[in-house]
Enzyme design. Structure first.
Site, PDB file in Angstrom:
ATOM      1  N   THR A 120       5.702  -5.214   5.704  1.00 38.28           N
ATOM      2  CA  THR A 120       4.383  -4.787   5.266  1.00 38.28           C
ATOM      3  C   THR A 120       4.366  -3.316   4.849  1.00 38.28           C
ATOM      4  OG1 THR A 120       3.451  -6.351   6.840  1.00 38.28           O
ATOM      5  CG2 THR A 120       1.979  -4.618   6.037  1.00 38.28           C
ATOM      6  N   GLU A 121       3.936  -3.063   3.613  1.00 39.45           N
ATOM      7  CA  GLU A 121       3.787  -1.704   3.079  1.00 39.45           C
ATOM      8  C   GLU A 121       5.090  -0.895   3.179  1.00 39.45           C
ATOM      9  OE1 GLU A 121       1.146  -1.137   1.513  1.00 39.45           O
ATOM     10  OE2 GLU A 121      -0.444  -2.385   2.380  1.00 39.45           O
ATOM     11  N   LEU A 122       6.220  -1.613   3.174  1.00 38.63           N
ATOM     12  CA  LEU A 122       7.546  -0.996   3.318  1.00 38.63           C
ATOM     13  C   LEU A 122       7.668  -0.159   4.596  1.00 38.63           C
ATOM     14  CD1 LEU A 122       8.784  -0.017  -0.268  1.00 38.63           C
ATOM     15  CD2 LEU A 122       8.657  -2.242   0.834  1.00 38.63           C
TER      16      LEU A 122
END
Lengths: 401, 414
Positions: B149-151
């Site tokens: 998630t979101e890197l």
């Protein structure tokens, strides 16, 4: 050369009945700090401390503090019997008498500008501007439309307001909300109006809570205190808060609603409270000021400003500065200036109750509003308001040349 | 030779409706805002599909046909796949069409686009498996490369994903981690043997995703030949250029009238004009290219904001409170085996809910405000906490009826 401003006001704290006096004091003090030389005129001789400017009293006859308070918000209130009818028969007559005295005062000194606060001082400003040939700036803190809450606008007051603004070189409005209203209902062109938000001296509200704190007993008993501070009038929407209080208490019985202030709705509100069966949870404290009020702000758990029409609403800033989260109506100027508060339509009683219960119920929400609000309100200062006001002064003076 | 790797992120959360205190115990419909409401998930999804996903899919399908060497990668959250299936099935079909070309790779992520790795490894692993099953069903692929998630990434995640059997993992090429090193190589996460790390080239990616239509930008307007020149310049000093961005860049963040679709239409052709350029998918890159060194991420890094940390989702008192209380329910919720309850609880884990509670710069108005469908972070928090309270009440009711006595159910909101 410092700018010389002749300013007409109606009240200054502690002899004030509301936000007008607070705003005039905060703004003039900050203007003085920015090298503006102010001669401030009051209608009556009162013992006010304001050594940063020159005070002049117009000495209107027919009434005197504190026996009779000419409340700027009671537009039609009659003077008590026994007063010389030639002088100040009612508030409107007093306003015109003030204007008469303004001529002599304006002739006595040399000023760059005339600056007049609200309709009570507009005729005085117009006269002073005429006799001295200096430009007039009118400053709108509230209009007749706000005060009447849409019911029974006084046409005389409206006419005084419009005439004052029409005669001005520039108009200062305390919010975009008010600026829009001036355009819609007074036909004042938006280019003529500058918005200068009010401010707050946050340090005044950052005092420790001590034994003088009037809420301690309630808090010790485990109650959360929801605070209302304002006149009990249609404009301020206390009746909406009362309805939200009923809804809140169904879900959060340990809350107490404290109404601070007085006004023509007081007995109606008290009766309603009894009829709704809320008399053990809703309290009316009357008018508080000074340290007692500040302590009340600081020790409440939540502040609510449910105004129906609020040109600004300095109490919202005061509450946030005191570290008490605020719920404020979207129909207010303060909602333009404050981001870290909860906002609600004054008529949306369900949402108001939802927000009240949430702040009382979720400590992390309370903390976030408190911490972020305190940081934000520091930027909404009187010195910022004074800088903007000086910009308006300069704009008007450069145009004149 | 320089490889070019495109990866597009596709995600939409189930936004929580204006859920008031009075709804607690009365309504378990948390995600069904009325029509016309800014929080209406159906309308938002259909709008994004119309403006972005569908035209972009059409364009990329056309490009894949025109350029036999073009390759792409997508990551779709489980919650967006569910919403597409329900609200825009033709758009989901067009994603499947892309995958069916054999040159489009689908990546692995958590089904609920969640922050679970930060709170519960079990829950995290479960969501990754759920997601991979869904990808297998819809796209007939078994993902080999993971993106969180979101890197959001740290060393521990790298090690964890190697254990789960992934060959590659994606992270932000954050300057404060890379220092003098280049994002244009593959690296090995600290403490791992096989898994390789692909780093987003944030400069070139953000030139498209953020700066494309910025008139004040010195490189405005950005053309395909110009951008292809910048990418080709990496030849000789890097193995790979990773262009990672939100798929909504096309048509939603950058509107059609900015020319973003036309830019993209010509970009692959311009890139291929340089004989040394070639396209890879992330799993091909991992197979083909060596890891040139170890990379140490001692703390969490993400692709968000200037900080490139997790402070957009966690850190303020509301976010920490909400996330802490949500994950505290994990074992009690899972014990109920109540699928609806479990799925509702998981939908609350989606990172967007916490992003909406972010108060960083809120008053100044910025990207957070733009992407926040709530009037304020406080309203987002209130809706979330009220829903959580209803979840607790359902949990109690189910537990009672099933005679499960969970060790600890928090009933008070304090």
């Amino acid at each position: 050369m410092p700018l010389k401003v002749l300013m007409f006001g109606w009240e200054l704290p502690p002899y004030n009945s509301g936000g007008l006096g607070t705003a005039c004091y905060g703004l003039t003090e900050a203007l003085a700090n920015q090298n503006v030389e102010i001669t401030f005129v009051l209608p009556q001789r009162v013992n006010v401390k304001a050594d940063f400017m020159k005070l002049v009293f117009a000495d209107l006859e027919g009434f005197s503090w504190p026996d009779f308070q000419l409340n700027p918000y009671d537009t039609l209130k009659l003077l008590p019997p026994g007063v010389n009818p030639e002088l100040a028969r009612d508030l409107v007559a007093a306003v015109h008498l003030y204007a008469k005295r303004a001529a002599a005062i304006a002739k006595k000194g040399k000023f760059d500008l005339i600056h007049s606060h609200d309709w009570l001082c507009f005729p005085a400003g117009v006269v002073a501007s005429d006799v001295s040939d200096r430009p007039l700036i009118t400053h709108v803190h509230a209009t007749e439309l706000d005060r009447s809450g849409g019911n029974g606008t006084n046409p005389v007051v409206y006419a005084v307001e419009k005439h004052g603004m029409d005669k001005s070189s520039a108009v200062i409005a305390v919010s975009q909300f008010t600026k829009n209203l001036l355009n819609t209902y007074y036909q004042i062109h938006p280019e003529k109006v500058d918005v200068v938000h009010n401010g707050v001296n946050t340090a005044d509200f950052d005092i420790p809570v001590d034994d003088a704190n009037p809420l301690q007993t309630l808090k010790d008993a485990g109650f959360k205190v929801v605070l209302f501070v304002g006149r009990l009038t249609l404009q301020k929407g206390p009746d909406y808060l009362l309805k939200a209080a009923k809804r809140t208490l169904e879900y959060f019985p340990n809350a107490v609603f404290l109404f601070v202030g007085s006004g023509d709705m007081e007995s109606q509100l008290i009766n309603q409270t009894i009829q709704m069966g809320l008399s053990d949870r809703v309290m009316f404290a009357g008018f508080l000021r000074g340290k007692l009020l500040t302590q009340t702000f600081r020790s409440a758990d939540l502040f609510i400003m449910p105004s129906v029409s609020e040109p600004f609403g300095i109490t919202a800033l005061e509450s946030v500065a005191a570290g008490t989260p605020a719920i404020i109506s979207k129909q207010s100027g303060a909602s333009e200036a404050l981001g870290h508060v909860l906002k609600v339509d004054f008529w949306d009683v369900e949402e108001m109750a939802n927000q009240i219960i949430s702040v009382l119920n979720y400590p992390s929400l309370h903390t976030a509003l408190k911490v972020n609000g305190k940081a934000e309100v520091k930027k909404i200062s009187w010195s910022a308001a004074a800088s903007k006001t000086i910009d308006v002064y300069k704009k008007v003076l450069s145009r004149k040349k | 030779m320089s490889a070019i790797c495109f990866y597009f992120q596709v995600h939409q959360p189930y936004r929580i409706r204006k859920y008031r205190v009075f709804d607690i115990g009365n309504s378990h419909e948390y995600f069904d805002s009325p029509p016309g409401d800014r929080l209406n998930n159906l309308e938002i999804l259909q709008k994004v599909a119309r403006k972005s996903y569908l035209p972009a899919n059409r364009l990329f399908l056309e490009l894949l046909h025109r350029h036999p060497r073009l390759k792409l990668a997508y990551s779709l959250s489980g919650v967006v796949m569910d919403q597409l299936a329900e609200y825009a099935p033709e758009t989901l079909d067009s994603f499947r069409e892309l995958a069916a070309t054999g040159r489009v790779e689908i990546l692995s992520e958590t089904y609920y686009h969640s922050l679970s790795f930060l709170y519960s490894k079990d829950e995290f692993a479960h969501q990754v498996r759920l997601h991979d099953q869904k990808v297998k069903t819809l796209f007939h692929q078994i993902p080999k490369v993971f993106r969180n998630t979101e890197l959001i990434y740290n060393n521990e995640l790298g090690r964890y994903m190697e254990k789960m059997g992934y060959t590659g993992i994606i992270a932000e090429g954050a300057e404060h981690i890379l220092g003098w090193r280049s994002p244009n190589f593959l690296y090995r996460p600290v403490g791992t043997q096989k898994i390789k790390m692909l780093l987003k080239n944030f400069k070139l990616s953000d030139d498209i995703a953020f700066r494309f239509s910025t008139r004040g930008w010195s490189e405005y307007p950005l053309t395909a030949p110009k951008f292809a020149r910048w990418v080709s310049a990496v030849n000789g000093s890097g193995d790979i250029v990773n262009l990672f961005m939100d798929y909504e860049t096309f048509g939603e963040h950058q509107w059609e009238d900015t020319g973003i679709f036309e830019f993209m239409r010509y970009l692959p052709g311009e890139l291929l004009k340089h004989p040394d350029n070639y396209f890879v998918t992330p799993s091909e890159a991992v197979k083909k290219l060596p890891a040139v060194g170890e990379l140490d991420f001692p703390f969490f890094v993400s692709w968000a904001d200037i900080e490139r940390d997790v402070s957009a989702w966690l850190g303020n008192p509301m976010q920490d409170d909400a996330a802490g209380k949500l994950f505290a329910l994990e074992s009690a919720i899972l014990k109920t085996r109540d699928n609806q309850l479990i799925s509702d609880w998981r939908k609350l884990q989606t990172s967007d809910h916490f992003y909406y509670m972010c108060t960083k710069w809120f008053a100044d108005g910025d990207v957070h405000k733009y992407f926040n469908p709530y009037e304020s972070p406080y309203e987002a928090f209130i809706a979330f906490m009220n829903v959580l309270q209803d979840i607790r009440m359902r949990l109690e009711a189910v537990s009672k009826s099933k005679k499960i006595t969970p060790k600890k159910i928090i009933t008070s909101t304090q």
